[in-house]
Design a protein around this motif. Structure first.
Motif, PDB file in Angstrom:
ATOM      1  N   ALA A 239       0.965  -1.120   0.257  1.00  0.00           N
ATOM      2  CA  ALA A 239      -0.114   0.060  -0.043  1.00  0.00           C
ATOM      3  C   ALA A 239       0.845   1.434  -0.099  1.00  0.00           C
ATOM      4  CB  ALA A 239      -1.110   0.015   1.142  1.00  0.00           C
ATOM      5  N   LEU A 240       2.215   1.003   0.749  1.00  0.00           N
ATOM      6  CA  LEU A 240       2.876   2.166   0.950  1.00  0.00           C
ATOM      7  C   LEU A 240       3.484   2.569  -0.552  1.00  0.00           C
ATOM      8  CD1 LEU A 240       4.775   1.844   3.983  1.00  0.00           C
ATOM      9  CD2 LEU A 240       3.845   3.766   3.534  1.00  0.00           C
ATOM     10  N   LYS A 241       3.753   1.448  -1.393  1.00  0.00           N
ATOM     11  CA  LYS A 241       4.438   1.586  -2.516  1.00  0.00           C
ATOM     12  C   LYS A 241       3.388   2.041  -3.535  1.00  0.00           C
ATOM     13  CE  LYS A 241       7.702  -2.034  -2.514  1.00  0.00           C
ATOM     14  NZ  LYS A 241       7.927  -3.379  -2.852  1.00  0.00           N
ATOM     15  N   GLU A 242       2.115   1.861  -3.282  1.00  0.00           N
ATOM     16  CA  GLU A 242       0.934   2.361  -4.295  1.00  0.00           C
ATOM     17  C   GLU A 242       0.746   3.731  -3.715  1.00  0.00           C
ATOM     18  OE1 GLU A 242      -1.804  -0.817  -3.556  1.00  0.00           O
ATOM     19  OE2 GLU A 242      -0.394  -2.195  -4.343  1.00  0.00           O
ATOM     20  N   ASN A 243       1.206   4.183  -2.671  1.00  0.00           N
ATOM     21  CA  ASN A 243       0.573   5.344  -2.209  1.00  0.00           C
ATOM     22  C   ASN A 243      -0.850   5.236  -1.848  1.00  0.00           C
ATOM     23  OD1 ASN A 243       2.501   7.190  -1.533  1.00  0.00           O
ATOM     24  ND2 ASN A 243       2.722   8.041  -3.644  1.00  0.00           N
ATOM     25  N   ALA A 244      -1.508   4.220  -1.426  1.00  0.00           N
ATOM     26  CA  ALA A 244      -2.595   3.963  -1.327  1.00  0.00           C
ATOM     27  C   ALA A 244      -2.985   3.894   0.453  1.00  0.00           C
ATOM     28  CB  ALA A 244      -3.114   2.647  -1.803  1.00  0.00           C
ATOM     29  N   THR A 245      -4.312   4.300   0.708  1.00  0.00           N
ATOM     30  CA  THR A 245      -4.757   4.409   1.955  1.00  0.00           C
ATOM     31  C   THR A 245      -4.928   2.815   2.522  1.00  0.00           C
ATOM     32  OG1 THR A 245      -6.406   6.047   1.478  1.00  0.00           O
ATOM     33  CG2 THR A 245      -6.295   5.083   3.469  1.00  0.00           C
ATOM     34  N   PHE A 246      -4.386   2.384   3.612  1.00  0.00           N
ATOM     35  CA  PHE A 246      -4.310   1.239   3.973  1.00  0.00           C
ATOM     36  C   PHE A 246      -5.319   0.882   5.288  1.00  0.00           C
ATOM     37  CE2 PHE A 246      -2.201  -2.108   6.909  1.00  0.00           C
ATOM     38  CZ  PHE A 246      -2.416  -3.011   6.012  1.00  0.00           C
ATOM     39  N   GLU A 247      -6.429  -0.045   4.969  1.00  0.00           N
ATOM     40  CA  GLU A 247      -7.409  -0.099   6.028  1.00  0.00           C
ATOM     41  C   GLU A 247      -7.773  -1.746   5.954  1.00  0.00           C
ATOM     42  OE1 GLU A 247     -10.929   1.388   3.540  1.00  0.00           O
ATOM     43  OE2 GLU A 247     -10.390   2.590   5.091  1.00  0.00           O
ATOM     44  N   LEU A 248      -8.263  -1.967   7.239  1.00  0.00           N
ATOM     45  CA  LEU A 248      -8.370  -3.577   7.337  1.00  0.00           C
ATOM     46  C   LEU A 248      -9.223  -4.153   6.276  1.00  0.00           C
ATOM     47  CD1 LEU A 248      -8.072  -5.910   8.910  1.00  0.00           C
ATOM     48  CD2 LEU A 248      -9.807  -4.926  10.550  1.00  0.00           C
ATOM     49  N   LYS A 249     -10.332  -3.533   5.991  1.00  0.00           N
ATOM     50  CA  LYS A 249     -11.333  -4.097   5.118  1.00  0.00           C
ATOM     51  C   LYS A 249     -10.666  -4.685   3.867  1.00  0.00           C
ATOM     52  CE  LYS A 249     -16.283  -3.028   5.101  1.00  0.00           C
ATOM     53  NZ  LYS A 249     -17.089  -1.989   4.594  1.00  0.00           N
ATOM     54  N   THR A 250     -10.082  -3.695   3.356  1.00  0.00           N
ATOM     55  CA  THR A 250      -9.383  -3.757   2.026  1.00  0.00           C
ATOM     56  C   THR A 250      -7.890  -4.220   1.959  1.00  0.00           C
ATOM     57  OG1 THR A 250      -8.925  -1.446   1.691  1.00  0.00           O
ATOM     58  CG2 THR A 250     -11.190  -2.248   0.947  1.00  0.00           C
ATOM     59  N   ALA A 251      -7.387  -4.610   2.901  1.00  0.00           N
ATOM     60  CA  ALA A 251      -5.981  -4.968   3.114  1.00  0.00           C
ATOM     61  C   ALA A 251      -5.577  -5.846   2.235  1.00  0.00           C
ATOM     62  CB  ALA A 251      -5.487  -5.206   4.391  1.00  0.00           C
ATOM     63  N   SER A 252      -6.370  -7.065   2.071  1.00  0.00           N
ATOM     64  CA  SER A 252      -5.981  -8.079   1.106  1.00  0.00           C
ATOM     65  C   SER A 252      -5.805  -7.795  -0.315  1.00  0.00           C
ATOM     66  CB  SER A 252      -6.711  -9.266   1.250  1.00  0.00           C
ATOM     67  OG  SER A 252      -7.903  -8.918   0.550  1.00  0.00           O
ATOM     68  N   GLU A 253      -6.277  -6.558  -0.625  1.00  0.00           N
ATOM     69  CA  GLU A 253      -6.431  -6.134  -2.155  1.00  0.00           C
ATOM     70  C   GLU A 253      -4.947  -5.711  -2.449  1.00  0.00           C
ATOM     71  OE1 GLU A 253      -9.356  -3.473  -2.886  1.00  0.00           O
ATOM     72  OE2 GLU A 253     -10.939  -4.772  -2.041  1.00  0.00           O
ATOM     73  N   HIS A 254      -4.113  -5.276  -1.476  1.00  0.00           N
ATOM     74  CA  HIS A 254      -2.726  -4.839  -1.823  1.00  0.00           C
ATOM     75  C   HIS A 254      -1.803  -6.079  -2.083  1.00  0.00           C
ATOM     76  CE1 HIS A 254      -3.952  -0.805  -0.921  1.00  0.00           C
ATOM     77  NE2 HIS A 254      -4.550  -1.491   0.414  1.00  0.00           N
ATOM     78  N   ILE A 255      -2.066  -7.131  -1.820  1.00  0.00           N
ATOM     79  CA  ILE A 255      -1.380  -8.266  -1.688  1.00  0.00           C
ATOM     80  C   ILE A 255      -1.272  -8.827  -3.394  1.00  0.00           C
ATOM     81  CG2 ILE A 255      -0.823 -10.668  -1.280  1.00  0.00           C
ATOM     82  CD1 ILE A 255      -1.656  -9.996   1.472  1.00  0.00           C
TER      83      ILE A 255
END
Ligand SMILES: C[S@@+](CC[C@H](N)C(=O)[O-])C[C@H]1O[C@@H](n2cnc3c(N)ncnc32)[C@H](O)[C@@H]1O
Length: 1002
Positions: A239-255
């Protein structure tokens, strides 16, 4: 921050102090107090904070005992002293802590001192809350308000600290905090499984069914915790690499989807099929939220860690035992590379496959086209071997259309791993390695699977209404099953080696039965059997492992050797002696088992053997410079005897060892042998302190009071029959002893031998046939206790001289040497002329301590009571006699031949034995006092079935050592060091005992 109401705070404090007060000050350790303070006080007062004790077994110097965290920030650090001990502000250690830590609490569980670092860097004591100083017995008199003040001061101060919390400062700190969260998660999941809460149970069942058949509930909760923690951290990095907000509900989408198992597990654990929280329990959500905010509060710099390294750090802190159980130790690259290039030459030279392991040749097998070189690492960890194979093959093949070749290579690459994070990293590392050679693959093309190598899951892969997780589990299993059926021709790796393996599936237990009866329950033997089975099925190939070397010469592993000799044509053993190439204290060897398919099934293959000694660096250099076939100094082992040893101990040597015309048993040397002292009540009659012993005996004789859990049976201790004396309780440990009629054995009055001037006792027994090194022989001035070597085999005690009663019944009227004069002494005399009994004993004692003799004959020395060769000539005799004399003298006196004054070796002034540890060459008696410059081999020195140095301090934990006792311990360190210098000097160079090593005792 939610602050509890005052009544609740007071009742918490009241309960806590009552619990502390109830503890037995003598037996409770500082850790007990700390744990109570954490669980019963701090955690209850501040439920939403995390209180993290420094992990057990991971004591770092200059690190405080407890850390309080909230949302990824540290609120304060806490350093504890023993209950009620003074808390001086200006000790060297405290001053260091005050300068290192911004918010520091210092406590002895009665007084709490709060320090705060000022802008100018100085540290100020801002509050000192002491129950005693507040003047009153807490809470008994509610009106005094003492207790109320005590608690509210503490609560207010902690609350004010939280306004000035400190962000996480390093990835190491983050690993510790996450490890702590993993423990909480693990516990929570265990409770859910116990209570049969459907969602988690369903996930458990899925894993068990499709991937890890033998997975226990505890293992699942641990796996769950690891996936969540690692998955969230990994997602946050992306998420940091993508500059995206990081939250629990959508966490798996960053993997990324190459990590489909991680991704879908995380998704399933957190949300329902529609991506909503509806199915997650609120307590679990709360915990996961706190992890997400911890990660969100961690800076980008700290999150940019090397993931493999981070995983190891995390695992050490999360579950040291698991790291041990699963044998998670990584192989140095030089060793991995040596094994790869050696396998390569064996493929081309012995299997006659052109291009060795780079070959893309195929052949038809059961009507199907197969590659001649199919590679498997069955315990891949983070993918060390497979990565290095890519590198090696790339260096040889890069000029031959690498992008096409690499696709083919990928098809021939297979790896299994049991731990999900290691598996994730192995996939990642392999893709990275390919990428560094200029080719990019997606995750689907990898044959790296999460599976239990020794216990294949066996399921029908049809299913309906699949979730993503179920689909990915089924697919993983399907692919692993396909891989298991491939004709693998190179099995390579570093399998785990746990003595008592937990892998007991029918699959592996059936396979292992080929090794016959005996002690073959070690994990590495199971992996060896698995590899052998695979190559046998293929019909040709190489098995290349680095393992524990006990199979080379253990008498109980004869069946292992025979089976391997029947499967393989040639076996090459590179045996490492001296300093280990791993950070573990076990000796290892690299083996290459070659099967050409040309040998007749019942013929035995050939064994070629070589030893490499010296330092770790020397061994790594050997690996860098050689391949298995470039070194012509391997010796062929001839197996004529039924033992089929793989090491250099040839048949002739084995025969001569047992030949009575060439050697004799130590047992035959001494005609008169007794047993060790046994008592029915050690706690009453044996003690480390004379004052305590006198008190115990006094209490018993005057009031009949016995120490806890002690009985004396029918025998009554009679004052006039007993006397205070000494006993050799364990090797290197003399204790106070009340010698009386209560002592049941030996029946013969041993004190009559003890009273002979200058007499001593030679104790020995049969060393157990485990991986241990033969060592069960010891000379002592005092008569020994029957568990001198700590194991269960009875000891035999031979007095050097015995006292003989004359026929008139006069006790001890004459003294004579206790030595066999019919055969053994005449044999010595025939070679040496005149020789005394003492010289013969010294010769035997020297021989049975000699490092070379033990290294060569270790396994046979343990078959029975040890044997010693007769001397060949004077020089031969003098060599061992001289060694034995030096050893006898230092063991008898328990003083090294030259010793440093105590003030030079002892640092610190707190002599109470507390948290014992070994760190960077120092043996710590507690946090501040230590003996310096102690080689690791001294700290780890084993005699019989225990660590002599460690046991001595451990058995005195909680005691304030007198200056005499400090002197005794310093002497023991010196005597052990000198013993090693005389018998195994190389061991003194061994490095060991990293901060989180085997080396903290509690
Ligand atoms: C000694 S480590 C070797 C790691 C890596 N090959 C290296 O040398 O760097 C052994 C590995 O085997 C894994 N392992 C243990 N038991 C296993 C099993 N039954 N099936 C698959 N892997 C297993 C452990 O998790 C660990 O990662």
């Amino acid at each position: 921050m939610a602050i509890l109401n005052k009544e609740l705070q007071i009742s918490i404090a009241k309960d806590f102090l009552a619990k502390i007060d109830k503890k037995d000050k003598k037996t409770s350790s500082e850790e007990d107090y700390l744990a109570t303070c954490k669980e019963e006080f701090l955690q209850k007062l501040f439920p939403e904070y995390d209180f993290i004790l420094q992990p057990k077994g991971c004591i770092e110097k200059d690190k405080v005992d407890l850390q309080c965290n909230h949302n990824g920030k540290t609120i304060f650090y806490l350093e504890a002293k023993s209950y009620g001990d003074p808390l001086p502000d200006d000790t060297e250690q405290l001053l260091r802590y005050r300068s290192n830590y911004k918010n520091l609490v210092y406590t002895n569980f009665d007084t709490f001192k709060f320090y705060k670092k000022q802008k100018d860097g100085s540290s100020l004591l801002i509050l000192n809350v002491s129950l005693k100083e507040l003047g009153g017995v807490l809470f008994e008199d509610e009106s005094s308000k003492t207790g109320v003040k005590f608690v509210s001061y503490i609560v207010d101060q902690i609350a004010s600290y939280s306004d000035d919390a400190i962000p996480i400062g390093s990835s190491k700190e983050l690993a510790i905090l996450l490890a702590n969260k993993a423990k909480e998660l693990d516990e929570l999941i265990q409770v859910k499984i116990e209570n049969n809460q459907s969602k988690v149970i369903d996930e458990y069942e899925l894993f068990k069914k499709y991937l890890l058949t033998d997975l226990s509930k505890e293992e699942f909760s641990s796996l769950y915790a690891q996936i969540i923690i690692y998955g969230l951290s990994y997602a946050r990095i992306h998420a940091l690499k993508e500059n995206a907000t990081f939250e629990l509900k959508t966490a798996s989408e960053h993997i990324p989807s190459i990590h489909y198992l991680l991704k879908f597990f995380l998704k399933t654990a957190i949300t329902d099929n529609l991506g909503e929280f509806s199915s997650i329990d609120s307590d679990l959500q709360l915990l996961l939220d706190s992890i997400v905010s911890m990660l969100n509060n961690t800076s980008k710099d700290i999150m940019s860690f090397d993931t493999t390294h981070f995983y190891e750090e995390f695992l050490v802190n999360y579950n040291r035992q698991m790291r041990k159980d699963k044998g998670v130790w990584y192989t140095p690259e030089d060793v991995v590379d040596y094994m790869i290039k050696s396998a390569d030459v064996l493929f081309s030279d012995r299997l006659k496959i052109n291009d060795g392991i780079c070959s893309t040749d195929t052949y038809i097998r059961n009507g199907v086209k197969e590659y001649k070189v199919q590679i498997l690492d069955p315990a891949t960890g983070t993918g060390n071997y497979i990565r290095r194979i890519v590198k090696y093959i790339h260096s040889k093949m890069k000029d031959y259309n690498w992008s096409l070749y690499s696709k083919n290579l990928l098809d021939r690459f297979n790896a299994f791993e049991l731990m999900i994070i290691a598996y994730t990293l192995a996939r990642l590392n392999l893709l990275d390695e390919f990428e560094s050679t200029g080719v990019k693959f997606d995750g689907d093309s990898l044959n790296v699977f999460l599976t239990d190598t020794l216990s294949p899951a066996n399921t029908q892969n049809s299913f309906l209404g699949a979730t993503h997780l179920l689909q990915s589990l089924v697919e993983e299993n399907k692919q692993a099953t396909i891989t298991r059926k491939k004709p693998i021709s190179l099995v390579i790796g570093n399998p785990p080696y746990l003595g008592a393996s937990t892998n007991k599936s029918d699959f592996i237990m059936n396979l292992i039965s080929a090794y016959g009866k005996g002690k073959v329950n070690d994990d590495y033997i199971k992996f060896m059997r698995y590899g052998q089975h695979i190559i046998d099925n293929t019909g040709f190939g190489v098995l290349a492992y680095i393992t524990n070397n006990s199979f080379l010469m253990s008498p109980t592993m004869r069946g292992v050797r025979e089976s391997l000799l029947k499967s393989f044509d040639e076996i090459y053993i590179l045996n490492f002696k001296g300093e280990n190439v791993f950070d573990i204290y076990k000796t290892v060897c690299i083996s290459f088992f070659v099967k050409t398919g040309k040998k007749k099934p019942n013929d035995l293959g050939k064994v070629f053997y070589k030893e490499v000694g010296g330092t770790r660096e020397e061994k790594l250099e050997y690996c860098r410079e050689h391949t298995i076939l470039s070194d012509s100094s391997f010796v062929e082992i001839k197996h004529i005897s039924k033992e089929l040893f793989f090491n250099v101990l040839t048949e002739d040597q084995f025969k001569s060892y047992n030949d009575p015309s060439l050697s004799f048993s130590i047992s035959d040397l001494f005609p008169h042998k007794l047993g060790g002292i046994t008592t029915s009540c050690d706690d009453l009659v044996i003690s480390t302190s004379k004052v305590d012993l006198q008190k115990n005996i006094g209490d018993y004789l005057t009031n009949g009071i016995l120490p806890k859990n002690t009985t004396v049976g029918n025998r009554r201790l009679k004052a006039h029959l007993g006397k205070y004396s000494k006993i050799q309780y364990r090797c290197y440990d003399v204790r106070e002893y009340y010698d009386s009629s209560l002592t049941s054995s030996p029946m013969e009055n041993n004190s009559k031998h003890s009273s002979i001037d200058g007499n001593f006792f030679i104790s020995f027994n049969k060393t157990p046939q485990e991986e241990s090194v033969f060592s069960n022989i010891y000379i002592s001035k005092e008569y020994p206790e029957h568990k001198l070597f700590k194991g269960s085999n009875p000891i035999l005690v031979a007095p050097y001289q015995i006292s003989i009663d004359d026929p008139m019944g006069i006790i001890g009227s004459s003294v004579r040497d206790n030595i066999e004069t019919l055969t053994i002494v005449p044999r010595f005399k025939s070679v040496l002329g005149d020789v005394s009994s003492l010289e013969i004993i010294d010769y035997v004692y020297g021989y049975l301590h000699d490092g070379d003799y033990i290294a060569q004959y270790n396994e046979v020395l343990k078959l029975d009571l040890p044997r010693v060769p007769y001397p060949i000539d004077k020089d031969h005799f003098n060599k061992y006699c001289g060694l034995g004399k030096k050893l006898r003298e230092i063991h008898y006196s328990l003083e090294p031949s030259s010793k440093e004054p105590i003030h030079k070796v002892l640092v610190g002034s707190d002599f109470k034995v507390g948290r014992i540890s070994y760190s960077k060459g120092n043996v710590y008696l507690n946090e501040t006092t230590y003996f310096k410059d102690v080689p690791y081999a001294v700290w780890a020195y084993r005699i019989g079935e225990f660590n002599a140095v460690q046991a001595w301090v451990k058995d005195r934990r909680g005691r304030l050592l007198s200056s005499d006792e400090l002197g005794v311990f310093s002497n023991i360190l010196g005597v052990v060091k000198e013993t090693l210098l005389l018998t195994d000097p190389d061991s003194l160079n061994i490095k060991g005992g990293d901060e989180c090593g085997e080396d903290t005792l509690f």
